[in-house]
Enzyme design. Structure first.
Site, PDB file in Angstrom:
ATOM      1  N   ASP A  67       0.811  -1.213   0.000  1.00  0.00           N
ATOM      2  CA  ASP A  67       0.000   0.000   0.000  1.00  0.00           C
ATOM      3  C   ASP A  67       0.847   1.266   0.000  1.00  0.00           C
ATOM      4  O   ASP A  67       2.073   1.217   0.171  1.00  0.00           O
ATOM      5  CB  ASP A  67      -0.962  -0.011   1.203  1.00  0.00           C
ATOM      6  CG  ASP A  67      -0.282  -0.454   2.499  1.00  0.00           C
ATOM      7  OD1 ASP A  67       0.952  -0.410   2.567  1.00  0.00           O
ATOM      8  OD2 ASP A  67      -1.000  -0.851   3.423  1.00  0.00           O
ATOM      9  N   ASN A 136      -7.684  -3.080  14.119  1.00  0.00           N
ATOM     10  CA  ASN A 136      -9.076  -3.367  13.748  1.00  0.00           C
ATOM     11  C   ASN A 136      -9.149  -4.530  12.747  1.00  0.00           C
ATOM     12  O   ASN A 136     -10.195  -4.782  12.171  1.00  0.00           O
ATOM     13  CB  ASN A 136      -9.739  -2.112  13.156  1.00  0.00           C
ATOM     14  CG  ASN A 136      -9.030  -1.616  11.899  1.00  0.00           C
ATOM     15  OD1 ASN A 136      -8.077  -2.240  11.436  1.00  0.00           O
ATOM     16  ND2 ASN A 136      -9.498  -0.500  11.349  1.00  0.00           N
ATOM     17  N   HIS A 138      -7.315  -4.801   9.962  1.00  0.00           N
ATOM     18  CA  HIS A 138      -7.011  -4.502   8.556  1.00  0.00           C
ATOM     19  C   HIS A 138      -5.719  -5.190   8.121  1.00  0.00           C
ATOM     20  O   HIS A 138      -4.808  -5.419   8.908  1.00  0.00           O
ATOM     21  CB  HIS A 138      -7.014  -2.991   8.248  1.00  0.00           C
ATOM     22  CG  HIS A 138      -5.856  -2.195   8.761  1.00  0.00           C
ATOM     23  ND1 HIS A 138      -6.007  -1.022   9.468  1.00  0.00           N
ATOM     24  CD2 HIS A 138      -4.516  -2.362   8.631  1.00  0.00           C
ATOM     25  CE1 HIS A 138      -4.823  -0.521   9.750  1.00  0.00           C
ATOM     26  NE2 HIS A 138      -3.903  -1.315   9.258  1.00  0.00           N
ATOM     27  N   GLU A 143      -9.815  -2.044   5.157  1.00  0.00           N
ATOM     28  CA  GLU A 143     -10.461  -1.754   6.431  1.00  0.00           C
ATOM     29  C   GLU A 143     -11.722  -2.600   6.612  1.00  0.00           C
ATOM     30  O   GLU A 143     -12.351  -2.995   5.627  1.00  0.00           O
ATOM     31  CB  GLU A 143     -10.850  -0.265   6.466  1.00  0.00           C
ATOM     32  CG  GLU A 143      -9.660   0.693   6.344  1.00  0.00           C
ATOM     33  CD  GLU A 143      -8.858   0.825   7.631  1.00  0.00           C
ATOM     34  OE1 GLU A 143      -8.964  -0.057   8.503  1.00  0.00           O
ATOM     35  OE2 GLU A 143      -8.104   1.807   7.751  1.00  0.00           O
TER      36      GLU A 143
HETATM   37  C1  GLP Z   1      -0.500   0.049   8.743  1.00  0.00           C
HETATM   38  C2  GLP Z   1      -0.179  -0.651   7.403  1.00  0.00           C
HETATM   39  C3  GLP Z   1      -0.360  -2.141   7.501  1.00  0.00           C
HETATM   40  C4  GLP Z   1       0.253  -2.596   8.806  1.00  0.00           C
HETATM   41  C5  GLP Z   1      -0.588  -2.106   9.953  1.00  0.00           C
HETATM   42  C6  GLP Z   1      -0.018  -2.411  11.340  1.00  0.00           C
HETATM   43  O1  GLP Z   1      -1.452   1.024   8.659  1.00  0.00           O
HETATM   44  N1  GLP Z   1      -0.894  -0.187   6.258  1.00  0.00           N
HETATM   45  O2  GLP Z   1       0.255  -2.759   6.385  1.00  0.00           O
HETATM   46  O3  GLP Z   1       0.293  -4.001   8.862  1.00  0.00           O
HETATM   47  O4  GLP Z   1      -0.928  -0.768   9.818  1.00  0.00           O
HETATM   48  O5  GLP Z   1       1.037  -1.578  11.644  1.00  0.00           O
HETATM   49  P1  GLP Z   1       2.073  -1.846  12.794  1.00  0.00           P
HETATM   50  O6  GLP Z   1       2.956  -2.930  12.323  1.00  0.00           O
HETATM   51  O7  GLP Z   1       2.819  -0.547  12.957  1.00  0.00           O
HETATM   52  O8  GLP Z   1       1.279  -2.209  14.009  1.00  0.00           O
END
Ligand code: GLP
Length: 256
Positions: A67, A136, A138, A143
């Protein structure tokens, strides 16, 4: 599903890097799906260390990130382009022309989404997709909601996601409201998926994703349908899984 629980973050990072390096050894032209966020940082550090030691090369590999924010300049320190350069690409021998991320500044975002999916297809699909998980549920930026989109698409970020990611910006107001993300169909097409999660704050969502119903309210729960899902957790992230999930669902899964 193969669930592996690690006694420390370092062990988890090492095991995840080993997965990637093992694949590159048998398939130097492998196509890797990469993730951002805090969780994979240790894995990337490990890959860089091993590259410096001559243990792995990315010379023939291709990568696709999950992304990118919409409207954030590529050189903004919190763009995922900048994150990937800073935390991995600038330190390894991956040819820049084979390191792909969606272009969140494309004039025609819909066309960019189609281009990205076509590029993944042309590369032969993703061999190993690295995934984190949002609080959440995702994955990428897919989402929770009444429906999920299969291909790469533009999303409105959930307020919860923007708040979670505000820690990387000066304030939540600076966090972009939209992003381009691979869809769940794109993600599930990967031949192998490695889901990683760390910390007690992920324990509830890890349980929902792996043991709860398969529902678009928790996009990560769709991973339960994938035939080659490897889940790498630290003890904290695994702390709410039932013994049955840890035992029965995991031939080869263990605490190391
Ligand atoms: C972000 C990314 C995801 C990631 C998630 C968790 O927003 N778009 O690809 O897996 O949130 O992030 P973190 O690893 O910092 O908890």
């Amino acid at each position: 599903m193969n669930i592996q629980v690690f006694a420390s973050e370092a062990r988890l990072d090492e095991a995840c890097a080993d997965l990637i390096e093992g694949l590159l050894r048998v398939k130097p032209r492998a196509v890797l799906g990469l993730a951002t966020g805090g969780t994979p940082l240790g894995v990337y550090r490990r890959l860089i260390d091993d590259y410096r030691k001559g243990l792995v090369s990315f010379r023939h590999a291709t990568t696709f990130n999950l992304d990118e924010y919409v409207g954030l300049p590529e050189d903004h320190p919190e763009s995922y382009h900048a994150y990937m350069r800073r935390n991995l690409f600038d330190h390894i021998d991956l040819p820049p022309e084979r390191a792909h991320l969606p272009n969140g500044n494309a004039a025609d975002l819909e066309a960019e989404c189609r281009r990205y999916d076509a590029l993944i297809e042309e590369a032969g699909g993703i061999d190993l997709q690295l995934l984190g998980i949002g609080h959440n549920g995702h994955i990428g930026f897919n989402e929770p909601g009444p429906a999920l989109v299969t291909g790469t698409h533009v999303v409105e970020l959930a307020e919860e996601t923007r708040r979670a990611n505000a820690r990387f910006f000066r304030s939540v107001d600076e966090v972009p409201r939209r992003a381009i993300t691979m869809g769940v169909g794109t993600i599930l097409k990967a031949r192998t998926i490695a889901l990683i999660a760390k910390g007690t704050d992920k324990a509830d969502i890890v349980r929902r994703a792996l043991e709860g119903p398969i529902t678009t309210d928790c996009p990560a729960s769709l991973l339960q349908t994938h035939p080659q899902l490897i889940v790498l957790l630290d003890r904290d992230a695994a702390s709410k899984l039932s013994p049955a999930a840890l035992g029965a669902a995991a031939p080869g899964g263990r605490t190391v």
